[in-house]
Design an enzyme around this catalytic site. Structure first.
Site, PDB file in Angstrom:
ATOM      1  N   GLU A  43       0.872  -1.167   0.000  1.00  0.00           N
ATOM      2  CA  GLU A  43       0.000   0.000   0.000  1.00  0.00           C
ATOM      3  C   GLU A  43       0.915   1.225   0.000  1.00  0.00           C
ATOM      4  OE1 GLU A  43      -2.737   0.144   3.269  1.00  0.00           O
ATOM      5  OE2 GLU A  43      -3.550   2.065   2.601  1.00  0.00           O
ATOM      6  N   ARG A 270       5.049 -12.744  10.195  1.00  0.00           N
ATOM      7  CA  ARG A 270       5.657 -11.443   9.926  1.00  0.00           C
ATOM      8  C   ARG A 270       7.081 -11.401  10.440  1.00  0.00           C
ATOM      9  NH1 ARG A 270       1.838  -7.405   9.232  1.00  0.00           N
ATOM     10  NH2 ARG A 270       3.288  -5.754   9.767  1.00  0.00           N
ATOM     11  N   LYS A 280       3.995   0.980   9.676  1.00  0.00           N
ATOM     12  CA  LYS A 280       4.221   2.182   8.876  1.00  0.00           C
ATOM     13  C   LYS A 280       3.581   3.408   9.529  1.00  0.00           C
ATOM     14  CE  LYS A 280       2.857   0.252   5.010  1.00  0.00           C
ATOM     15  NZ  LYS A 280       2.404   0.020   3.641  1.00  0.00           N
TER      16      LYS A 280
HETATM   17  P1  ATP Z   1       2.479  -2.192   8.229  1.00  0.00           P
HETATM   18  O1  ATP Z   1       1.644  -3.041   9.116  1.00  0.00           O
HETATM   19  O2  ATP Z   1       3.902  -2.127   8.605  1.00  0.00           O
HETATM   20  O3  ATP Z   1       1.912  -0.842   8.009  1.00  0.00           O
HETATM   21  P2  ATP Z   1       1.300  -3.362   5.959  1.00  0.00           P
HETATM   22  O4  ATP Z   1       1.087  -4.806   6.076  1.00  0.00           O
HETATM   23  O5  ATP Z   1       0.128  -2.497   6.143  1.00  0.00           O
HETATM   24  O6  ATP Z   1       2.513  -2.929   6.852  1.00  0.00           O
HETATM   25  P3  ATP Z   1       1.491  -3.342   3.129  1.00  0.00           P
HETATM   26  O7  ATP Z   1       1.979  -2.267   2.262  1.00  0.00           O
HETATM   27  O8  ATP Z   1       0.061  -3.650   3.091  1.00  0.00           O
HETATM   28  O9  ATP Z   1       1.943  -2.971   4.596  1.00  0.00           O
HETATM   29  O10 ATP Z   1       2.352  -4.636   2.928  1.00  0.00           O
HETATM   30  C1  ATP Z   1       2.683  -5.176   1.681  1.00  0.00           C
HETATM   31  C2  ATP Z   1       3.038  -6.615   1.855  1.00  0.00           C
HETATM   32  O11 ATP Z   1       4.112  -6.759   2.776  1.00  0.00           O
HETATM   33  C3  ATP Z   1       1.887  -7.434   2.422  1.00  0.00           C
HETATM   34  O12 ATP Z   1       1.771  -8.614   1.662  1.00  0.00           O
HETATM   35  C4  ATP Z   1       2.279  -7.740   3.827  1.00  0.00           C
HETATM   36  O13 ATP Z   1       1.795  -8.984   4.200  1.00  0.00           O
HETATM   37  C5  ATP Z   1       3.800  -7.712   3.754  1.00  0.00           C
HETATM   38  N1  ATP Z   1       4.359  -7.300   5.049  1.00  0.00           N
HETATM   39  C6  ATP Z   1       4.113  -6.160   5.719  1.00  0.00           C
HETATM   40  N2  ATP Z   1       4.749  -6.151   6.892  1.00  0.00           N
HETATM   41  C7  ATP Z   1       5.445  -7.317   6.975  1.00  0.00           C
HETATM   42  C8  ATP Z   1       6.308  -7.901   7.949  1.00  0.00           C
HETATM   43  N3  ATP Z   1       6.589  -7.281   9.092  1.00  0.00           N
HETATM   44  N4  ATP Z   1       6.824  -9.114   7.682  1.00  0.00           N
HETATM   45  C9  ATP Z   1       6.554  -9.753   6.537  1.00  0.00           C
HETATM   46  N5  ATP Z   1       5.753  -9.252   5.576  1.00  0.00           N
HETATM   47  C10 ATP Z   1       5.195  -8.048   5.786  1.00  0.00           C
HETATM   48 MG    MG Z   2      -1.611  -3.386   4.875  1.00  0.00          MG
END
Ligand code: ATP
Ligand code: MG
Length: 567
Positions: A43, A270, A280
């Site tokens: 995102e 994760r 984020k």
């Molecule tokens: P955050 O929770 O840090 O804001 P998010 O999951 O909202 O992160 P996205 O941009 O939606 O961020 O993530 C893109 C991809 O990265 C998704 O497939 C998510 O599952 C993966 N991802 C995000 N954070 C992690 C993490 N800590 N470990 C492994 N994969 C991750």
């Molecule tokens: Mg997300």
């Protein structure tokens, strides 16, 4: 992927993750015509962090290994929080990590039309309805995991009315929050995500790609699975929190699919890193509140921060290999990441002399005005990195720490009457010190050298216990050196219920040293160039650096100082 190369992969000795095993099995079964297609779906509402790297390495890595493709798809369903700046940084960071999506740069917004049509189709089939209730009421009616939800009074609205209202929602006739579109599934389902989830909401903000075209936007849960489907993704790899969403994604694809094909969702744990946090939203707070200098502050767990700190993509990929993929949430030890970067830089970074806290040593029997070049090996781990000449002269800087006027027993560095070797040069002996009159601090030390002890010469058998790094005073390059430490002093700063993560910010996470003295070869170092400063650690040139005023960041010290403290 053909049979033969698949068998080859199977025969390889490295154990595969459970996810890779699923992929191998699907290939063997001939699913999806033996196609492997993954995607990385960020995102664009912030910079990528090392958690994302774990997903990237898997999504791109599996596609690469099994002859498949990996799409980059921006999940841009919320026009309010998303920015073009983030899109550019995400692309830069994925490339830096070593992966490429070729021409397959997609956006969930590419599918707004198809998704809207699908929503209309659901309405026509009696599987979606417009709800006029406010968000709080809808949320209260959802029930709890142990209590069924309550059906909305609008659940039985006629199809004609639903179609009319949904169209008008999209024309902008209604206020934000006044109506939503919900899937009509099951308010008594034990899975809360199946209790008539909201699939469309009204947002009256311009979208970075579709402009003013839409007044309704799909929810993430409505866009995500279908986007995978539209792109022909075979394996939707995502983090564990999406496991409970899977029945909803499956239900939606059931309504959409025309044949056997459907993306297979597999969840993994994760990456959580100790002494930092991954969200984020919170990282954005640190930036906005000025707790750090920006998204690329070298203390941030962002990829741009790690890059600026001196981490290499190889070390990050290696770390991710080491932690692996499982079904259990855990906190990964940051020491392992530090270990990975030490291991990598040990082999690749030239070893140079840098004095962080200089103390001048004057070699009184060395001729004034004389300069000798001594030859130093760039990296004993790698002969091909060659040698270089380093100037030596009568006045050199040594590290303050390396001198003591009244040393304890077993202090094998410099002290009055004691001998040490200046690495690559001569053995010197301390004869005395000069102190400031007011503060009694040591300003200079006086030494003599033994001309017969030049390194590589004939009389080098003479052994001394200590070897110091040094920099010739008249040739030294001045530098600012930024010593970074962990941003938080708690292992899990964001996981403490009673306390805000800000309370755990480490006040000593950045120490700036000015007037450091570096060997002259470093004058021409460019941003992101990496070095081992002998005996001190790994350092990398900062973006703020230029030939006239060098700035270095410490990536990591040579040894793990935290491990010692915690023992
Ligand atoms: P955050 O929770 O840090 O804001 P998010 O999951 O909202 O992160 P996205 O941009 O939606 O961020 O993530 C893109 C991809 O990265 C998704 O497939 C998510 O599952 C993966 N991802 C995000 N954070 C992690 C993490 N800590 N470990 C492994 N994969 C991750
Ligand atoms: Mg997300």
């Amino acid at each position: 992927m053909n049979e033969e190369s698949l068998r080859e992969k199977e025969g390889s000795k490295t154990p595969v993750s459970f996810i890779e095993q699923f992929i191998i099995d699907d290939l063997k079964e001939g699913k999806n015509n033996r196609r492997i297609h993954t995607r990385f779906p960020p995102e664009p509402n912030g910079y990528l962090h090392i958690g994302h790297a774990k997903a990237i390495c898997l999504d791109f890595g599996m596609a690469q290994k099994y002859g498949g493709k990996c799409n980059l798809r921006f999940d841009d369903t919320n026009p309010v929080k998303e920015e073009v700046e983030y899109i550019d940084s995400i692309k830069e960071d994925i490339h830096w990590l070593g992966f490429d999506w070729e021409e397959r740069e997609f956006y969930a917004s590419d599918y707004f039309g198809k998704l809207f049509d699908f929503a209309v189709d659901l309405i026509r089939r009696g599987l979606a309805y417009v709800d006029d209730q406010p968000a709080e009421v809808i949320s209260a009616q959802k029930g709890t995991p142990s209590q069924p939800g309550v059906e909305s009074p609008f659940r039985t609205r006629s199809i004609t009315e639903n179609l009319d209202l949904f169209e008008r929602m999209n024309k902008g006739e209604f206020d934000e929050g006044s109506r939503v579109l919900r899937a009509r599934i099951d308010m008594t389902s034990p899975n809360m995500h199946m209790r008539d989830p909201i699939i469309y909401r009204i947002i009256k903000a311009a979208h970075h790609r579709t402009g003013e075209a839409w007044k309704v936007y799909p929810m993430y849960d409505f866009a995500h699975g279908q986007s995978d489907y539209f792109e022909g993704v075979t394996h939707s790899l995502c983090t564990l929190e999406f496991e409970v969403h899977r029945p909803l994604y499956d239900w939606l694809i059931d309504q959409l699919k025309k044949d056997d094909y459907r993306p297979r969702q597999i969840e993994f744990n994760r990456l959580n890193l100790s002494y930092t946090m991954m969200s984020k939203r919170r990282l954005l707070e640190l930036v906005q509140e000025g707790k750090v200098s920006g998204w690329d502050d070298p203390r941030m767990p962002t990829l741009c921060g790690l890059r600026r700190r001196g981490y290499t993509p190889e070390s990050i990929r290696r770390f991710i290999d080491l932690i692996g993929y499982t079904k259990f949430e855990a906190i990964n030890d940051v020491s392992l990441l530090e270990h990975a970067v030490r291991e990598d830089l040990n082999l690749r970074a030239p070893r140079v002399f840098g004095v962080l806290n200089p103390l001048k040593a004057i070699i009184t029997n060395y001729p004034e005005g004389k300069v000798e070049n001594v030859t130093i090996i760039n990296n004993p781990e790698d002969e091909s990195m060659g040698k270089r000449e380093v100037p030596f002269s009568r006045e050199v800087y040594i590290e303050q720490e390396d001198f003591m006027e009244n040393p304890p027993h077993k202090f094998f560095r410099l002290a009055p009457g004691m001998e040490v070797r200046l690495k690559g040069a001569y053995i010197i002996k301390c004869a005395g010190v000069k102190k400031s009159e007011n503060t009694n601090t040591i300003e200079e030390v006086y030494c003599t050298y033994d001309p017969d002890t030049r390194s590589g010469g004939h009389a080098t058998e003479r052994k001394v216990k200590g070897t110091l790094h040094w920099v010739s005073a008249q040739h030294a390059a001045d530098a600012e050196v930024r010593l970074y430490d962990r941003l938080f002093n708690h292992e899990d700063p964001a996981g403490q219920k009673e306390k805000d993560y800000r309370e755990f910010l480490n006040p000593g996470s950045l120490k700036i040293l000015k007037g450091c003295k570096l060997e002259p070869s470093l004058k021409s170092a460019r941003p992101l160039d990496k070095f081992q400063f002998q005996r001190l650690g790994y350092f990398c040139v900062d973006y703020d650096s230029n030939e006239g005023s060098l700035v270095f960041n410490r990536t990591v010290p040579l040894r793990d100082t935290w491990a010692r403290i915690n023992k």
